[in-house]
Design a protein around this motif. Structure first.
Motif, PDB file in Angstrom:
ATOM      1  N   GLN A  31     -63.280   6.071  34.360  1.00 59.14           N
ATOM      2  CA  GLN A  31     -62.062   5.285  34.108  1.00 59.14           C
ATOM      3  C   GLN A  31     -62.061   4.748  32.686  1.00 59.14           C
ATOM      4  O   GLN A  31     -61.033   4.763  32.008  1.00 59.14           O
ATOM      5  CB  GLN A  31     -61.947   4.125  35.109  1.00 59.14           C
ATOM      6  N   GLN A  55     -54.716  -0.232  42.763  1.00 62.94           N
ATOM      7  CA  GLN A  55     -54.983   1.179  42.535  1.00 62.94           C
ATOM      8  C   GLN A  55     -55.959   1.320  41.378  1.00 62.94           C
ATOM      9  O   GLN A  55     -56.219   0.358  40.657  1.00 62.94           O
ATOM     10  CB  GLN A  55     -53.692   1.922  42.180  1.00 62.94           C
ATOM     11  N   ALA A  58     -56.456   5.782  37.127  1.00 63.05           N
ATOM     12  CA  ALA A  58     -56.110   7.200  37.296  1.00 63.05           C
ATOM     13  C   ALA A  58     -54.955   7.379  38.272  1.00 63.05           C
ATOM     14  O   ALA A  58     -54.086   8.230  38.070  1.00 63.05           O
ATOM     15  CB  ALA A  58     -57.328   7.985  37.757  1.00 63.05           C
ATOM     16  N   GLN A  59     -54.916   6.581  39.327  1.00 64.95           N
ATOM     17  CA  GLN A  59     -53.824   6.664  40.296  1.00 64.95           C
ATOM     18  C   GLN A  59     -52.513   6.231  39.667  1.00 64.95           C
ATOM     19  O   GLN A  59     -51.464   6.833  39.925  1.00 64.95           O
ATOM     20  CB  GLN A  59     -54.136   5.813  41.524  1.00 64.95           C
ATOM     21  N   ILE A  61     -51.712   6.383  36.441  1.00 58.10           N
ATOM     22  CA  ILE A  61     -51.310   7.443  35.506  1.00 58.10           C
ATOM     23  C   ILE A  61     -50.749   8.628  36.282  1.00 58.10           C
ATOM     24  O   ILE A  61     -49.727   9.212  35.893  1.00 58.10           O
ATOM     25  CB  ILE A  61     -52.503   7.860  34.626  1.00 58.10           C
ATOM     26  N   SER A  62     -51.376   8.979  37.385  1.00 58.40           N
ATOM     27  CA  SER A  62     -50.916  10.097  38.192  1.00 58.40           C
ATOM     28  C   SER A  62     -49.494   9.870  38.689  1.00 58.40           C
ATOM     29  O   SER A  62     -48.657  10.777  38.627  1.00 58.40           O
ATOM     30  CB  SER A  62     -51.853  10.305  39.380  1.00 58.40           C
ATOM     31  N   LYS A  63     -49.208   8.669  39.155  1.00 56.24           N
ATOM     32  CA  LYS A  63     -47.856   8.371  39.646  1.00 56.24           C
ATOM     33  C   LYS A  63     -46.830   8.462  38.520  1.00 56.24           C
ATOM     34  O   LYS A  63     -45.722   8.969  38.715  1.00 56.24           O
ATOM     35  CB  LYS A  63     -47.810   6.998  40.304  1.00 56.24           C
ATOM     36  N   VAL A  65     -47.030  10.293  35.786  1.00 55.86           N
ATOM     37  CA  VAL A  65     -46.874  11.715  35.445  1.00 55.86           C
ATOM     38  C   VAL A  65     -46.053  12.426  36.521  1.00 55.86           C
ATOM     39  O   VAL A  65     -45.174  13.246  36.210  1.00 55.86           O
ATOM     40  CB  VAL A  65     -48.239  12.382  35.236  1.00 55.86           C
ATOM     41  N   GLN A  66     -46.297  12.118  37.785  1.00 51.64           N
ATOM     42  CA  GLN A  66     -45.543  12.747  38.866  1.00 51.64           C
ATOM     43  C   GLN A  66     -44.052  12.430  38.762  1.00 51.64           C
ATOM     44  O   GLN A  66     -43.208  13.287  38.985  1.00 51.64           O
ATOM     45  CB  GLN A  66     -46.083  12.318  40.223  1.00 51.64           C
ATOM     46  N   LYS A  67     -43.727  11.183  38.393  1.00 52.00           N
ATOM     47  CA  LYS A  67     -42.321  10.799  38.210  1.00 52.00           C
ATOM     48  C   LYS A  67     -41.690  11.574  37.051  1.00 52.00           C
ATOM     49  O   LYS A  67     -40.547  12.007  37.127  1.00 52.00           O
ATOM     50  CB  LYS A  67     -42.211   9.294  37.948  1.00 52.00           C
TER      51      LYS A  67
END
Length: 73
Positions: A31, A55, A58-59, A61-63, A65-67
């Protein structure tokens, strides 16, 4: 867990401790490395958002990026 089970487990772990792989970085090191590549404002935002939502960075950032990916599709 009974006292007998506890004693047996304690004896097992004392005689044969688990092997730890220090060559592979742990979750906190990963992290930290992830956040070091970001500028301070972005890193602080991600850390604050992670703490507020329980969270990992990484979680978060992932959300984000997914958006962004969903917006493009």
């Amino acid at each position: 867990m009974t006292d007998e089970e506890y004693d047996a487990l304690d004896e097992r772990w004392t005689k044969t401790p688990p092997k730890v792989n220090f060559a592979r970085p742990g979750i906190f090191a990963r992290q930290r490395a992830l956040l070091e590549v970001l500028d301070k404002v972005t890193a602080n935002y991600i850390i604050t958002r992670a703490e507020a939502t329980n969270q990992t960075p990484a979680q978060v950032i992932s959300k984000i990026v997914q958006k962004e990916i969903a917006a493009v599709l």
